[in-house]
Design a protein around this motif. Structure first.
Motif, PDB file in Angstrom:
ATOM      1  N   LEU A  36       0.817  -1.213   0.000  1.00  0.00           N
ATOM      2  CA  LEU A  36       0.000   0.000   0.000  1.00  0.00           C
ATOM      3  C   LEU A  36       0.854   1.268   0.000  1.00  0.00           C
ATOM      4  CD1 LEU A  36      -3.022  -0.915   2.292  1.00  0.00           C
ATOM      5  CD2 LEU A  36      -2.740  -1.203  -0.169  1.00  0.00           C
ATOM      6  N   GLN A  37       2.100   1.157   0.410  1.00  0.00           N
ATOM      7  CA  GLN A  37       2.993   2.300   0.249  1.00  0.00           C
ATOM      8  C   GLN A  37       3.265   2.563  -1.232  1.00  0.00           C
ATOM      9  OE1 GLN A  37       6.212   0.936   2.801  1.00  0.00           O
ATOM     10  NE2 GLN A  37       5.613   2.351   4.431  1.00  0.00           N
ATOM     11  N   LEU A  38       3.250   1.507  -2.024  1.00  0.00           N
ATOM     12  CA  LEU A  38       3.431   1.651  -3.468  1.00  0.00           C
ATOM     13  C   LEU A  38       2.144   2.069  -4.163  1.00  0.00           C
ATOM     14  CD1 LEU A  38       5.608  -1.515  -4.201  1.00  0.00           C
ATOM     15  CD2 LEU A  38       6.372   0.866  -4.243  1.00  0.00           C
ATOM     16  N   GLN A  39       1.027   1.486  -3.733  1.00  0.00           N
ATOM     17  CA  GLN A  39      -0.281   1.742  -4.354  1.00  0.00           C
ATOM     18  C   GLN A  39      -1.318   1.861  -3.235  1.00  0.00           C
ATOM     19  OE1 GLN A  39      -0.800   2.195  -7.519  1.00  0.00           O
ATOM     20  NE2 GLN A  39       0.873   1.210  -8.617  1.00  0.00           N
ATOM     21  N   TRP A  44      -7.489  -5.481  -3.186  1.00  0.00           N
ATOM     22  CA  TRP A  44      -6.958  -6.634  -2.455  1.00  0.00           C
ATOM     23  C   TRP A  44      -6.591  -7.756  -3.422  1.00  0.00           C
ATOM     24  CZ3 TRP A  44      -5.297  -4.263   1.206  1.00  0.00           C
ATOM     25  CH2 TRP A  44      -6.063  -3.459   2.063  1.00  0.00           C
ATOM     26  N   THR A  45      -7.218  -7.778  -4.582  1.00  0.00           N
ATOM     27  CA  THR A  45      -6.852  -8.763  -5.601  1.00  0.00           C
ATOM     28  C   THR A  45      -5.417  -8.545  -6.069  1.00  0.00           C
ATOM     29  OG1 THR A  45      -9.146  -8.966  -6.339  1.00  0.00           O
ATOM     30  CG2 THR A  45      -7.436  -9.687  -7.869  1.00  0.00           C
ATOM     31  N   LEU A  46      -5.060  -7.261  -6.313  1.00  0.00           N
ATOM     32  CA  LEU A  46      -3.697  -6.956  -6.748  1.00  0.00           C
ATOM     33  C   LEU A  46      -2.690  -7.262  -5.644  1.00  0.00           C
ATOM     34  CD1 LEU A  46      -1.756  -5.775  -8.853  1.00  0.00           C
ATOM     35  CD2 LEU A  46      -2.195  -3.511  -7.866  1.00  0.00           C
ATOM     36  N   VAL A  47      -2.986  -6.847  -4.413  1.00  0.00           N
ATOM     37  CA  VAL A  47      -2.073  -7.107  -3.297  1.00  0.00           C
ATOM     38  C   VAL A  47      -1.923  -8.614  -3.090  1.00  0.00           C
ATOM     39  CG1 VAL A  47      -1.670  -6.790  -0.828  1.00  0.00           C
ATOM     40  CG2 VAL A  47      -2.617  -4.911  -2.193  1.00  0.00           C
ATOM     41  N   MET A 181       2.973  -5.149  -8.147  1.00  0.00           N
ATOM     42  CA  MET A 181       2.315  -3.943  -7.663  1.00  0.00           C
ATOM     43  C   MET A 181       2.431  -2.799  -8.660  1.00  0.00           C
ATOM     44  SD  MET A 181       0.798  -4.690  -4.940  1.00  0.00           S
ATOM     45  CE  MET A 181       0.209  -3.011  -4.725  1.00  0.00           C
ATOM     46  N   MET A 182       3.502  -2.771  -9.419  1.00  0.00           N
ATOM     47  CA  MET A 182       3.713  -1.668 -10.346  1.00  0.00           C
ATOM     48  C   MET A 182       3.002  -1.874 -11.677  1.00  0.00           C
ATOM     49  SD  MET A 182       5.263   0.313  -8.430  1.00  0.00           S
ATOM     50  CE  MET A 182       5.594   1.637  -9.581  1.00  0.00           C
ATOM     51  N   ARG A 183       2.254  -2.982 -11.810  1.00  0.00           N
ATOM     52  CA  ARG A 183       1.456  -3.162 -13.019  1.00  0.00           C
ATOM     53  C   ARG A 183       0.366  -2.101 -13.117  1.00  0.00           C
ATOM     54  NH1 ARG A 183       0.329  -9.648 -12.441  1.00  0.00           N
ATOM     55  NH2 ARG A 183       2.487 -10.370 -12.785  1.00  0.00           N
ATOM     56  N   ALA A 184      -0.169  -1.707 -11.964  1.00  0.00           N
ATOM     57  CA  ALA A 184      -1.196  -0.664 -11.942  1.00  0.00           C
ATOM     58  C   ALA A 184      -0.521   0.695 -12.116  1.00  0.00           C
ATOM     59  CB  ALA A 184      -1.969  -0.718 -10.624  1.00  0.00           C
ATOM     60  N   PRO A 185      -1.246   1.680 -12.647  1.00  0.00           N
ATOM     61  CA  PRO A 185      -0.661   3.027 -12.773  1.00  0.00           C
ATOM     62  C   PRO A 185      -0.162   3.514 -11.422  1.00  0.00           C
ATOM     63  CG  PRO A 185      -2.756   2.894 -13.951  1.00  0.00           C
ATOM     64  CD  PRO A 185      -2.632   1.619 -13.156  1.00  0.00           C
TER      65      PRO A 185
END
Length: 373
Positions: A36-39, A44-47, A181-185
């Motif tokens: 969550l510091q990154l995004q 919760w699916t991405l995490v 995690m970095m797949r998302a903007p």
């Protein structure tokens, strides 16, 4: 590092229950916070995909951490759409008997980002954001100056942000987990400096509503924001994306420092020649343990640093490394944070855990008196 594929069940395991006695924090908790510091608004699916853990387990972990005040996500505006918006460090000297009461009152002021009880000649160190220098003057004279027990104030304007607590991370994720995690903007977290955030358009009434609700909870669902602001979900979703993507709103995930394993914060006031200061600051950013690096004005120091360490003993080692790797910088003064009272819109208890939100409202009248303690 949480074992990949370790916890994939929807129900809590005996291991989880044992590890979490007395609100203890384990490696999976730290990994969730690091995600969550990154995004900060990641699903919760991405995490879960990053950590190879069932999303329900991840959600449950976050619910426990946030309910206990161990970790939280907050949002704040990065100025009022004006390039002269001002971030400032204010040092308060207070009578000893009144220091805690003054800290509590200052915490309630909507322009105050953080309040720290610090060692040395300054009783409290306060970080504020205001719209311009004239506004800062009114804030110092009429808001802080009206509090009984405040003896003197001293201020330093932050003229450039090289690194902020917004950028600081636990660094417990491996490269593969970070890549997921970095797949998302990636949200912009370089706020508070007009050259990094797009502040060309002033905040309108809808922007303000959305921003203040994010101050209560940076992960507040779009549906909740829409219901509380009286807006459609599509409007909230569009405005939220625009505010975050432009850097006009900063979202960050914080954690109680003792629970994070980094309980010690120290402030250093330093000096580097004007021709060298940018190069020195960029070198500092690369060193582990540097939580904050600012260029400041208002006195001989022109750099202000926050060091985060695992222990008091480690602090001397970090300072020795600074002297070796950044020899063009001289340390002029130092102080230690004895207790964090407020951090980025959250009032904290004596253990550094969040007890309630105090949303940052940059549009508030600076002359309003703080509530009496």
């Amino acid at each position: 590092m949480p074992a990949r594929g370790a916890a994939t069940q929807d129900h809590a395991t005996r291991g989880e229950i044992t590890q979490h006695s007395a609100n203890g924090v384990d490696e999976l908790d730290l990994a969730v916070v690091n995600c969550l510091q990154l995004q900060p608004r990641a699903s919760w699916t991405l995490v879960g995909a990053a950590l190879d853990v069932d999303p329900v387990t991840v959600a449950r972990r976050w619910q426990r951490l946030s309910s206990a005040g161990i970790a939280w996500v907050s949002g704040r505006a990065t100025g009022q759409g004006l390039p002269e918006s001002c971030l400032a460090v204010v040092e308060l000297s207070c009578t000893a008997a009144e220091t805690l009461a003054i800290a509590a009152r200052v915490t309630e002021l909507p322009h105050v980002l953080s309040v720290e009880h610090t060692s040395g000649p300054r009783s409290l160190t306060v970080l504020v954001e205001v719209r311009d220098l004239a506004f800062l003057s009114r804030f110092l004279l009429e808001s802080l100056g009206s509090i009984p027990g405040v003896v003197t104030t001293s201020s330093h304007a932050v003229t450039k942000v090289y690194s902020m607590g917004d950028h600081w991370q636990l660094h417990v994720l491996d490269a593969a987990q970070r890549a997921v995690m970095m797949r998302a903007p990636h949200p912009r977290v370089d706020g508070l400096t007009s050259d990094q955030a797009n502040l060309s358009r002033p905040y309108d009434a809808v922007d303000r509503q959305v921003t203040l609700l994010l101050g209560e909870d940076g992960r507040m669902p779009v549906s909740t924001i829409a219901a509380r602001a009286g807006l459609s979900e599509s409007t909230v979703r569009r405005r939220l994306a625009a505010l975050v993507d432009s850097g006009r709103v900063v979202l960050r995930c914080d954690m109680a420092l003792p629970d994070s394993g980094w309980p010690v914060i120290s402030w250093l006031w330093a000096y580097a020649d004007a021709a060298d200061v940018d190069a020195v600051a960029m070198a500092l950013r690369r060193l582990p343990g540097i939580r904050v690096c600012w260029r400041i004005s208002g006195g001989r120091p022109n750099l202000m640093l926050a060091l985060t360490t695992h222990s008091l003993h480690e602090l001397s080692l970090v300072e020795a490394r600074l002297a070796a790797e950044v020899p063009r910088m001289s340390i002029l003064d130092r102080s230690m944070v004895l207790r964090s009272v407020k951090r980025m819109g959250r009032a904290l208890d004596a253990d550094g855990r969040s007890v309630r939100a105090v949303p940052l409202d940059i549009w508030a009248d600076p002359t309003a008196s703080p509530p009496a303690g």
